[in-house]
Design a protein around this motif. Structure first.
Motif, PDB file in Angstrom:
ATOM      1  N   VAL A 452       0.929  -1.278  -0.200  1.00 30.83           N
ATOM      2  CA  VAL A 452      -0.058  -0.057  -0.079  1.00 30.83           C
ATOM      3  C   VAL A 452       0.996   1.277  -0.068  1.00 30.83           C
ATOM      4  CG1 VAL A 452      -1.761   1.344   1.248  1.00 30.83           C
ATOM      5  CG2 VAL A 452      -2.075  -1.142   1.067  1.00 30.83           C
ATOM      6  N   MET A 453       2.018   1.290   0.770  1.00 34.41           N
ATOM      7  CA  MET A 453       2.916   2.237   0.860  1.00 34.41           C
ATOM      8  C   MET A 453       3.387   2.608  -0.468  1.00 34.41           C
ATOM      9  SD  MET A 453       2.530   3.538   3.837  1.00 34.41           S
ATOM     10  CE  MET A 453       3.847   4.417   4.020  1.00 34.41           C
ATOM     11  N   SER A 454       3.964   1.527  -1.189  1.00 29.38           N
ATOM     12  CA  SER A 454       4.724   1.679  -2.479  1.00 29.38           C
ATOM     13  C   SER A 454       3.639   2.089  -3.713  1.00 29.38           C
ATOM     14  CB  SER A 454       5.164   0.064  -2.890  1.00 29.38           C
ATOM     15  OG  SER A 454       6.010  -0.246  -1.918  1.00 29.38           O
ATOM     16  N   GLN A 456       1.293   4.182  -3.213  1.00 27.49           N
ATOM     17  CA  GLN A 456       1.061   5.691  -3.189  1.00 27.49           C
ATOM     18  C   GLN A 456       2.021   6.387  -3.908  1.00 27.49           C
ATOM     19  OE1 GLN A 456       1.038   6.193   0.931  1.00 27.49           O
ATOM     20  NE2 GLN A 456      -0.948   5.394   1.599  1.00 27.49           N
ATOM     21  N   LYS A 457       3.211   5.739  -4.312  1.00 29.71           N
ATOM     22  CA  LYS A 457       4.379   6.468  -4.878  1.00 29.71           C
ATOM     23  C   LYS A 457       4.573   6.142  -6.395  1.00 29.71           C
ATOM     24  CE  LYS A 457       6.930   6.483  -0.588  1.00 29.71           C
ATOM     25  NZ  LYS A 457       8.399   6.159   0.175  1.00 29.71           N
ATOM     26  N   TYR A 458       3.160   5.291  -6.894  1.00 34.04           N
ATOM     27  CA  TYR A 458       3.451   4.400  -8.312  1.00 34.04           C
ATOM     28  C   TYR A 458       3.962   5.352  -9.395  1.00 34.04           C
ATOM     29  CZ  TYR A 458       1.947   1.743 -12.062  1.00 34.04           C
ATOM     30  OH  TYR A 458       2.072   1.032 -13.158  1.00 34.04           O
TER      31      TYR A 458
END
Length: 465
Positions: A452-454, A456-458
Protein backbone atom coordinates in the motif's frame (compact mmCIF):
# COMPACT_ATOMS: atom_id res chain seq x y z
CA UNK A 1 31.22 -52.75 -39.13
CA UNK A 2 32.30 -54.81 -36.14
CA UNK A 3 29.90 -56.17 -33.52
CA UNK A 4 31.23 -53.62 -31.05
CA UNK A 5 30.51 -50.75 -33.47
CA UNK A 6 27.04 -52.12 -34.14
CA UNK A 7 26.33 -52.34 -30.43
CA UNK A 8 27.54 -48.76 -29.93
CA UNK A 9 25.36 -47.54 -32.79
CA UNK A 10 22.38 -49.37 -31.35
CA UNK A 11 23.04 -47.78 -27.97
CA UNK A 12 23.06 -44.34 -29.57
CA UNK A 13 19.75 -45.04 -31.31
CA UNK A 14 18.22 -46.52 -28.14
CA UNK A 15 19.71 -44.78 -25.08
CA UNK A 16 19.33 -46.53 -21.72
CA UNK A 17 15.92 -45.98 -20.16
CA UNK A 18 14.68 -45.71 -16.59
CA UNK A 19 11.80 -47.70 -15.12
CA UNK A 20 9.27 -45.17 -16.45
CA UNK A 21 10.50 -45.43 -20.05
CA UNK A 22 12.23 -42.03 -20.04
CA UNK A 23 15.97 -41.53 -20.72
CA UNK A 24 18.06 -42.64 -17.77
CA UNK A 25 18.59 -39.90 -15.22
CA UNK A 26 22.18 -38.97 -14.39
CA UNK A 27 21.82 -36.51 -11.49
CA UNK A 28 23.90 -36.90 -8.34
CA UNK A 29 23.92 -35.44 -4.84
CA UNK A 30 26.31 -32.72 -6.06
CA UNK A 31 24.12 -31.60 -8.97
CA UNK A 32 20.97 -31.70 -6.81
CA UNK A 33 22.65 -29.66 -4.06
CA UNK A 34 23.84 -27.17 -6.70
CA UNK A 35 20.29 -26.77 -8.03
CA UNK A 36 18.98 -26.19 -4.49
CA UNK A 37 21.71 -23.72 -3.53
CA UNK A 38 21.17 -21.85 -6.80
CA UNK A 39 17.48 -21.39 -5.99
CA UNK A 40 17.93 -20.74 -2.25
CA UNK A 41 20.92 -18.41 -1.90
CA UNK A 42 19.45 -15.67 -4.01
CA UNK A 43 20.08 -11.98 -3.70
CA UNK A 44 17.71 -12.12 -0.71
CA UNK A 45 20.65 -13.20 1.43
CA UNK A 46 21.82 -9.58 1.26
CA UNK A 47 18.63 -8.40 3.02
CA UNK A 48 19.20 -10.59 6.07
CA UNK A 49 21.35 -7.99 7.84
CA UNK A 50 18.31 -5.71 7.74
CA UNK A 51 16.08 -8.54 9.02
CA UNK A 52 18.41 -9.28 11.94
CA UNK A 53 18.58 -5.57 12.70
CA UNK A 54 14.80 -5.51 13.19
CA UNK A 55 14.81 -8.60 15.43
CA UNK A 56 18.05 -8.20 17.36
CA UNK A 57 20.82 -10.68 18.10
CA UNK A 58 18.83 -13.35 19.92
CA UNK A 59 15.55 -13.35 17.98
CA UNK A 60 17.39 -12.94 14.67
CA UNK A 61 19.72 -15.88 15.28
CA UNK A 62 16.96 -18.11 16.65
CA UNK A 63 14.70 -17.30 13.68
CA UNK A 64 17.35 -18.16 11.10
CA UNK A 65 18.20 -21.48 12.79
CA UNK A 66 14.57 -22.38 13.51
CA UNK A 67 13.41 -21.88 9.93
CA UNK A 68 16.38 -23.85 8.61
CA UNK A 69 15.43 -26.80 10.85
CA UNK A 70 11.77 -26.60 9.84
CA UNK A 71 12.69 -26.47 6.14
CA UNK A 72 15.11 -29.37 6.49
CA UNK A 73 12.49 -31.49 8.26
CA UNK A 74 9.69 -30.82 5.77
CA UNK A 75 12.06 -31.26 2.80
CA UNK A 76 12.86 -34.75 4.04
CA UNK A 77 9.14 -35.48 4.33
CA UNK A 78 8.67 -34.31 0.74
CA UNK A 79 11.57 -36.47 -0.50
CA UNK A 80 9.77 -39.55 0.87
CA UNK A 81 6.77 -38.74 -1.32
CA UNK A 82 8.60 -38.72 -4.68
CA UNK A 83 7.53 -42.32 -5.34
CA UNK A 84 4.06 -43.60 -4.49
CA UNK A 85 4.27 -45.83 -1.43
CA UNK A 86 2.23 -48.67 -2.95
CA UNK A 87 3.12 -48.71 -6.66
CA UNK A 88 6.55 -47.07 -6.62
CA UNK A 89 5.39 -44.79 -9.46
CA UNK A 90 7.41 -41.62 -9.91
CA UNK A 91 5.89 -38.18 -9.34
CA UNK A 92 7.60 -35.73 -11.69
CA UNK A 93 6.52 -32.45 -10.08
CA UNK A 94 5.21 -31.00 -6.83
CA UNK A 95 1.66 -31.05 -8.21
CA UNK A 96 2.05 -34.71 -9.16
CA UNK A 97 3.05 -35.51 -5.58
CA UNK A 98 -0.01 -33.67 -4.23
CA UNK A 99 -2.24 -35.41 -6.76
CA UNK A 100 -0.84 -38.83 -5.85
CA UNK A 101 -1.18 -38.38 -2.09
CA UNK A 102 -4.03 -35.93 -1.50
CA UNK A 103 -5.99 -35.30 -4.70
CA UNK A 104 -9.17 -33.25 -4.95
CA UNK A 105 -9.26 -29.48 -4.62
CA UNK A 106 -5.82 -29.45 -3.03
CA UNK A 107 -4.22 -30.02 -6.46
CA UNK A 108 -5.65 -26.74 -7.76
CA UNK A 109 -4.68 -24.88 -4.59
CA UNK A 110 -1.14 -26.23 -4.87
CA UNK A 111 -0.87 -25.20 -8.52
CA UNK A 112 -2.06 -21.65 -7.84
CA UNK A 113 0.37 -21.22 -4.94
CA UNK A 114 3.35 -22.79 -6.69
CA UNK A 115 3.17 -21.13 -10.08
CA UNK A 116 2.15 -17.72 -8.71
CA UNK A 117 5.25 -17.74 -6.52
CA UNK A 118 7.57 -18.89 -9.31
CA UNK A 119 6.21 -16.31 -11.76
CA UNK A 120 6.64 -13.61 -9.13
CA UNK A 121 10.22 -14.69 -8.55
CA UNK A 122 11.10 -14.32 -12.24
CA UNK A 123 9.94 -10.71 -12.08
CA UNK A 124 11.75 -10.07 -8.82
CA UNK A 125 14.97 -11.55 -10.23
CA UNK A 126 14.64 -9.30 -13.29
CA UNK A 127 14.34 -6.17 -11.16
CA UNK A 128 17.18 -7.14 -8.81
CA UNK A 129 19.52 -7.94 -11.71
CA UNK A 130 18.83 -4.63 -13.44
CA UNK A 131 19.50 -2.83 -10.14
CA UNK A 132 22.89 -4.56 -9.82
CA UNK A 133 23.80 -3.52 -13.37
CA UNK A 134 22.81 0.03 -12.53
CA UNK A 135 24.97 -0.01 -9.39
CA UNK A 136 27.96 -1.09 -11.49
CA UNK A 137 27.29 1.72 -13.96
CA UNK A 138 26.94 4.40 -11.28
CA UNK A 139 29.79 3.26 -9.02
CA UNK A 140 30.01 5.47 -5.96
CA UNK A 141 28.26 8.42 -7.65
CA UNK A 142 25.43 9.03 -5.17
CA UNK A 143 23.69 11.43 -7.56
CA UNK A 144 23.35 8.79 -10.31
CA UNK A 145 19.67 7.96 -10.72
CA UNK A 146 18.40 6.65 -14.04
CA UNK A 147 15.79 4.22 -15.36
CA UNK A 148 16.67 0.53 -15.24
CA UNK A 149 14.45 -0.31 -18.23
CA UNK A 150 17.36 -0.80 -20.68
CA UNK A 151 19.01 -3.26 -18.29
CA UNK A 152 15.72 -5.08 -17.80
CA UNK A 153 15.44 -5.50 -21.57
CA UNK A 154 19.00 -6.82 -21.85
CA UNK A 155 18.34 -9.34 -19.07
CA UNK A 156 15.12 -10.40 -20.82
CA UNK A 157 16.95 -11.06 -24.09
CA UNK A 158 19.52 -13.23 -22.30
CA UNK A 159 16.72 -15.22 -20.64
CA UNK A 160 14.94 -15.75 -23.96
CA UNK A 161 18.08 -17.46 -25.27
CA UNK A 162 18.69 -19.54 -22.11
CA UNK A 163 15.01 -20.51 -21.88
CA UNK A 164 15.57 -22.91 -24.79
CA UNK A 165 17.52 -25.23 -22.46
CA UNK A 166 15.00 -28.11 -22.49
CA UNK A 167 14.80 -29.15 -18.83
CA UNK A 168 16.48 -29.57 -15.44
CA UNK A 169 18.63 -32.42 -16.79
CA UNK A 170 20.48 -29.92 -19.02
CA UNK A 171 20.94 -27.27 -16.32
CA UNK A 172 23.57 -28.93 -14.13
CA UNK A 173 26.55 -26.85 -15.29
CA UNK A 174 24.56 -23.61 -15.26
CA UNK A 175 23.44 -24.31 -11.68
CA UNK A 176 26.98 -25.08 -10.52
CA UNK A 177 28.23 -21.77 -11.97
CA UNK A 178 25.28 -19.89 -10.45
CA UNK A 179 25.80 -21.50 -7.03
CA UNK A 180 29.49 -20.54 -7.16
CA UNK A 181 28.53 -16.93 -7.85
CA UNK A 182 26.15 -16.90 -4.87
CA UNK A 183 29.07 -17.93 -2.66
CA UNK A 184 31.20 -15.18 -4.21
CA UNK A 185 28.93 -12.23 -3.45
CA UNK A 186 28.04 -13.64 -0.02
CA UNK A 187 31.75 -13.89 0.83
CA UNK A 188 32.34 -10.34 -0.41
CA UNK A 189 29.44 -9.01 1.67
CA UNK A 190 30.81 -10.76 4.76
CA UNK A 191 34.38 -9.59 4.10
CA UNK A 192 33.32 -5.97 3.58
CA UNK A 193 31.26 -6.07 6.78
CA UNK A 194 34.23 -7.40 8.75
CA UNK A 195 36.40 -4.67 7.22
CA UNK A 196 33.89 -2.04 8.35
CA UNK A 197 33.93 -3.46 11.90
CA UNK A 198 37.75 -3.41 11.98
CA UNK A 199 37.90 0.12 10.58
CA UNK A 200 35.50 1.15 13.33
CA UNK A 201 38.08 0.10 15.91
CA UNK A 202 36.24 -3.12 16.65
CA UNK A 203 32.91 -1.44 17.45
CA UNK A 204 29.83 -3.51 16.67
CA UNK A 205 26.14 -3.28 17.47
CA UNK A 206 25.25 -4.63 20.91
CA UNK A 207 21.46 -4.16 21.03
CA UNK A 208 19.67 -7.42 21.86
CA UNK A 209 16.27 -6.15 20.67
CA UNK A 210 17.32 -4.70 17.32
CA UNK A 211 16.39 -1.24 16.05
CA UNK A 212 14.93 0.63 19.07
CA UNK A 213 11.69 2.56 19.07
CA UNK A 214 12.51 6.21 18.49
CA UNK A 215 15.48 5.57 16.21
CA UNK A 216 15.08 8.08 13.34
CA UNK A 217 11.49 8.64 14.42
CA UNK A 218 10.47 4.97 14.40
CA UNK A 219 7.18 4.42 16.26
CA UNK A 220 6.01 1.28 18.05
CA UNK A 221 3.77 0.57 15.08
CA UNK A 222 6.69 0.89 12.65
CA UNK A 223 8.74 -1.44 14.84
CA UNK A 224 5.97 -4.05 14.77
CA UNK A 225 5.59 -3.85 10.98
CA UNK A 226 9.34 -4.22 10.53
CA UNK A 227 9.51 -7.24 12.85
CA UNK A 228 6.75 -8.96 10.84
CA UNK A 229 8.55 -8.08 7.59
CA UNK A 230 11.81 -9.48 8.96
CA UNK A 231 10.15 -12.77 9.87
CA UNK A 232 8.67 -12.88 6.37
CA UNK A 233 12.07 -12.24 4.79
CA UNK A 234 13.64 -15.08 6.76
CA UNK A 235 10.78 -17.49 6.06
CA UNK A 236 10.80 -16.55 2.38
CA UNK A 237 14.57 -17.11 2.25
CA UNK A 238 13.87 -20.82 2.81
CA UNK A 239 10.81 -21.08 0.56
CA UNK A 240 12.20 -23.32 -2.18
CA UNK A 241 10.15 -26.50 -1.68
CA UNK A 242 8.12 -26.00 -4.86
CA UNK A 243 11.05 -27.06 -7.09
CA UNK A 244 12.42 -29.92 -4.95
CA UNK A 245 10.43 -32.66 -6.64
CA UNK A 246 11.58 -31.51 -10.09
CA UNK A 247 15.17 -31.61 -8.83
CA UNK A 248 14.69 -35.06 -7.30
CA UNK A 249 13.43 -36.29 -10.67
CA UNK A 250 16.91 -35.68 -12.14
CA UNK A 251 18.61 -38.18 -9.81
CA UNK A 252 19.84 -41.65 -10.69
CA UNK A 253 17.55 -44.42 -9.46
CA UNK A 254 20.38 -46.15 -7.60
CA UNK A 255 20.93 -45.49 -4.75
CA UNK A 256 17.25 -44.67 -4.05
CA UNK A 257 16.38 -41.11 -5.02
CA UNK A 258 14.97 -40.20 -1.61
CA UNK A 259 18.21 -41.10 0.17
CA UNK A 260 20.31 -39.01 -2.21
CA UNK A 261 17.80 -36.15 -2.09
CA UNK A 262 17.85 -36.05 1.70
CA UNK A 263 21.63 -35.84 1.66
CA UNK A 264 21.50 -33.10 -0.99
CA UNK A 265 18.93 -31.03 0.91
CA UNK A 266 20.83 -31.49 4.18
CA UNK A 267 24.06 -30.31 2.55
CA UNK A 268 22.37 -27.40 0.76
CA UNK A 269 20.47 -26.18 3.82
CA UNK A 270 23.57 -26.48 6.03
CA UNK A 271 25.62 -24.40 3.58
CA UNK A 272 22.75 -21.95 3.15
CA UNK A 273 22.22 -21.48 6.89
CA UNK A 274 25.93 -20.82 7.50
CA UNK A 275 25.87 -18.10 4.85
CA UNK A 276 22.58 -16.68 6.11
CA UNK A 277 23.89 -16.46 9.67
CA UNK A 278 27.19 -14.98 8.52
CA UNK A 279 25.64 -12.30 6.29
CA UNK A 280 22.84 -11.50 8.72
CA UNK A 281 24.82 -11.33 11.96
CA UNK A 282 28.07 -9.83 10.65
CA UNK A 283 26.14 -7.35 8.51
CA UNK A 284 24.14 -6.26 11.58
CA UNK A 285 27.34 -6.03 13.63
CA UNK A 286 28.82 -3.72 10.99
CA UNK A 287 25.87 -1.39 10.37
CA UNK A 288 23.77 -1.71 13.52
CA UNK A 289 20.33 -0.09 13.36
CA UNK A 290 21.25 1.44 9.99
CA UNK A 291 21.62 -1.92 8.23
CA UNK A 292 20.50 -1.41 4.59
CA UNK A 293 17.93 -3.53 2.80
CA UNK A 294 20.68 -4.61 0.38
CA UNK A 295 23.94 -5.16 2.23
CA UNK A 296 26.09 -4.13 -0.75
CA UNK A 297 24.47 -0.70 -1.03
CA UNK A 298 25.96 0.13 2.36
CA UNK A 299 29.43 0.15 0.80
CA UNK A 300 28.83 2.86 -1.81
CA UNK A 301 31.79 4.85 -0.45
CA UNK A 302 34.09 1.83 -0.07
CA UNK A 303 37.45 1.99 -1.84
CA UNK A 304 38.48 0.27 -4.03
CA UNK A 305 34.90 0.15 -5.35
CA UNK A 306 35.72 -2.57 -7.90
CA UNK A 307 35.34 -5.13 -5.10
CA UNK A 308 31.70 -4.12 -4.78
CA UNK A 309 31.43 -4.32 -8.59
CA UNK A 310 32.66 -7.93 -8.48
CA UNK A 311 29.93 -8.73 -5.96
CA UNK A 312 27.27 -7.18 -8.21
CA UNK A 313 28.62 -9.05 -11.23
CA UNK A 314 28.35 -12.26 -9.21
CA UNK A 315 24.72 -11.43 -8.37
CA UNK A 316 23.97 -10.90 -12.06
CA UNK A 317 25.54 -14.22 -13.13
CA UNK A 318 23.81 -16.05 -10.27
CA UNK A 319 20.36 -14.67 -11.08
CA UNK A 320 20.80 -15.48 -14.77
CA UNK A 321 21.05 -19.15 -13.75
CA UNK A 322 18.54 -18.97 -10.89
CA UNK A 323 15.90 -17.59 -13.27
CA UNK A 324 16.10 -20.75 -15.37
CA UNK A 325 16.03 -23.05 -12.33
CA UNK A 326 12.90 -21.27 -11.05
CA UNK A 327 11.17 -21.38 -14.46
CA UNK A 328 11.67 -25.09 -15.16
CA UNK A 329 8.59 -26.30 -13.18
CA UNK A 330 6.42 -23.79 -15.08
CA UNK A 331 7.86 -24.86 -18.43
CA UNK A 332 7.46 -28.56 -17.59
CA UNK A 333 3.85 -28.13 -16.48
CA UNK A 334 2.69 -26.17 -19.54
CA UNK A 335 4.55 -28.32 -22.06
CA UNK A 336 3.50 -31.58 -20.42
CA UNK A 337 -0.15 -30.50 -20.41
CA UNK A 338 -0.03 -29.47 -24.08
CA UNK A 339 1.66 -32.73 -25.16
CA UNK A 340 -1.03 -34.76 -23.37
CA UNK A 341 -3.76 -32.58 -24.88
CA UNK A 342 -2.45 -32.63 -28.47
CA UNK A 343 -0.09 -35.65 -28.78
CA UNK A 344 -0.29 -35.72 -32.59
CA UNK A 345 0.49 -32.04 -33.13
CA UNK A 346 3.99 -31.82 -34.60
CA UNK A 347 4.28 -28.12 -33.74
CA UNK A 348 4.16 -29.16 -30.08
CA UNK A 349 5.93 -32.52 -30.13
CA UNK A 350 8.54 -32.49 -32.91
CA UNK A 351 12.19 -31.84 -31.97
CA UNK A 352 14.73 -30.45 -34.43
CA UNK A 353 18.47 -30.96 -34.02
CA UNK A 354 20.61 -27.96 -35.00
CA UNK A 355 24.38 -27.70 -34.90
CA UNK A 356 25.01 -24.63 -32.73
CA UNK A 357 28.19 -22.73 -33.75
CA UNK A 358 30.06 -26.00 -34.15
CA UNK A 359 29.78 -26.73 -30.42
CA UNK A 360 27.34 -29.62 -30.72
CA UNK A 361 23.72 -30.34 -31.51
CA UNK A 362 21.02 -28.18 -29.97
CA UNK A 363 17.49 -29.55 -29.69
CA UNK A 364 14.87 -27.02 -30.84
CA UNK A 365 11.11 -27.38 -30.47
CA UNK A 366 8.82 -24.86 -32.21
CA UNK A 367 6.26 -24.71 -29.41
CA UNK A 368 8.95 -24.41 -26.75
CA UNK A 369 10.62 -21.61 -28.71
CA UNK A 370 7.41 -19.59 -29.08
CA UNK A 371 5.76 -20.04 -25.71
CA UNK A 372 8.88 -19.67 -23.56
CA UNK A 373 9.81 -16.52 -25.47
CA UNK A 374 6.33 -15.10 -24.80
CA UNK A 375 6.62 -16.05 -21.12
CA UNK A 376 9.93 -14.20 -20.69
CA UNK A 377 8.60 -11.16 -22.58
CA UNK A 378 5.56 -10.96 -20.28
CA UNK A 379 7.73 -11.21 -17.15
CA UNK A 380 10.08 -8.55 -18.54
CA UNK A 381 7.29 -6.11 -19.37
CA UNK A 382 5.66 -6.54 -15.96
CA UNK A 383 9.04 -5.84 -14.30
CA UNK A 384 9.21 -2.57 -16.27
CA UNK A 385 5.62 -1.54 -15.61
CA UNK A 386 5.62 -2.26 -11.87
CA UNK A 387 8.82 -0.96 -10.26
CA UNK A 388 7.54 -1.99 -6.83
CA UNK A 389 6.81 -5.57 -7.87
CA UNK A 390 9.23 -6.86 -5.23
CA UNK A 391 6.48 -6.04 -2.76
CA UNK A 392 4.22 -8.45 -4.65
CA UNK A 393 6.96 -11.09 -4.52
CA UNK A 394 7.21 -10.60 -0.76
CA UNK A 395 3.46 -11.04 -0.46
CA UNK A 396 3.50 -14.15 -2.65
CA UNK A 397 6.36 -15.55 -0.58
CA UNK A 398 4.52 -14.86 2.68
CA UNK A 399 1.33 -16.47 1.40
CA UNK A 400 2.99 -19.53 -0.16
CA UNK A 401 5.62 -20.34 2.49
CA UNK A 402 3.16 -22.16 4.73
CA UNK A 403 1.32 -24.28 2.12
CA UNK A 404 4.32 -25.17 -0.06
CA UNK A 405 7.03 -25.60 2.58
CA UNK A 406 5.01 -26.90 5.52
CA UNK A 407 1.35 -27.80 4.97
CA UNK A 408 1.50 -29.99 1.85
CA UNK A 409 4.66 -31.94 2.85
CA UNK A 410 3.15 -32.68 6.28
CA UNK A 411 -0.29 -33.67 4.94
CA UNK A 412 1.21 -35.86 2.21
CA UNK A 413 3.49 -37.59 4.69
CA UNK A 414 0.53 -38.18 7.04
CA UNK A 415 -1.51 -39.65 4.19
CA UNK A 416 1.33 -41.82 2.87
CA UNK A 417 2.29 -43.20 6.29
CA UNK A 418 -1.36 -43.41 7.41
CA UNK A 419 -0.66 -41.57 10.68
CA UNK A 420 -3.75 -41.65 12.92
CA UNK A 421 -5.52 -38.40 13.78
CA UNK A 422 -4.82 -37.08 17.29
CA UNK A 423 -1.90 -39.47 17.78
CA UNK A 424 1.31 -38.00 19.23
CA UNK A 425 2.99 -37.76 15.82
CA UNK A 426 -0.11 -36.22 14.22
CA UNK A 427 -0.50 -33.62 16.99
CA UNK A 428 3.18 -32.63 16.76
CA UNK A 429 3.00 -32.17 13.00
CA UNK A 430 -0.20 -30.09 13.24
CA UNK A 431 1.31 -27.81 15.90
CA UNK A 432 4.30 -27.18 13.64
CA UNK A 433 1.96 -26.45 10.71
CA UNK A 434 -0.14 -24.04 12.79
CA UNK A 435 2.94 -22.14 14.01
CA UNK A 436 4.17 -21.62 10.45
CA UNK A 437 0.69 -20.56 9.35
CA UNK A 438 0.71 -17.76 11.94
CA UNK A 439 4.14 -16.59 10.78
CA UNK A 440 2.98 -16.57 7.14
CA UNK A 441 -0.15 -14.57 8.00
CA UNK A 442 1.83 -11.98 9.97
CA UNK A 443 4.34 -11.63 7.14
CA UNK A 444 1.50 -11.36 4.59
CA UNK A 445 -0.15 -8.55 6.56
CA UNK A 446 3.16 -6.70 6.70
CA UNK A 447 3.68 -7.19 2.94
CA UNK A 448 0.23 -5.74 2.22
CA UNK A 449 1.11 -2.73 4.36
CA UNK A 450 4.36 -2.24 2.42
CA UNK A 451 2.52 -2.70 -0.87
CA UNK A 452 0.00 0.00 0.00
CA UNK A 453 2.84 2.38 0.83
CA UNK A 454 4.53 1.60 -2.52
CA UNK A 455 1.33 2.08 -4.55
CA UNK A 456 1.05 5.62 -3.20
CA UNK A 457 4.33 6.45 -4.95
CA UNK A 458 3.53 4.47 -8.12
CA UNK A 459 4.81 5.76 -11.48
CA UNK A 460 4.57 3.37 -14.50
CA UNK A 461 7.84 2.57 -16.29
CA UNK A 462 9.84 4.49 -13.68
CA UNK A 463 11.98 1.70 -12.22
CA UNK A 464 14.91 3.67 -10.81
CA UNK A 465 17.73 2.30 -8.67
Amino acid sequence: MSLVDEAAAAADDHPPLDDDGLPRRTGTMVTAAAHIITSVIGSGVLSLAWAVAQLGWIAGSVSLILFSIITLFTSHLLADCYRSSQTGKRNYSYMDVVNSNLGGLQIQLCGIAQYSLLFGLTIGYTIVTSTSIQLIKCGNDKECRASNNLFILIYGVVQIVLSQIPNFHKLAYLSIVAATMSFAYSFIGIALSLTKIIQGNGHFEKSLVGVPVGWKGQTKEDKLWNVFSALGDIAFAYAFSSILTNIQDTLKSSPPEKKVMKKATSLAILVTTVFYLSCGLIGYAAFGSGAPGNLLTGFSSFKPFWIVDIANISIIIHLVGAYQVICQPIYAFVEGWCINKWPQNEFITREYSINFLGMGNLSINSFRLVWRTVFVIVATVVAMVLPFFNQFVGLLGAITFWPMTVYFPIEMYVAQRKIKRFSGAWNGLQILSFFCLIVSLLAAVSSVHGLVMSVQKYRPFQNVS
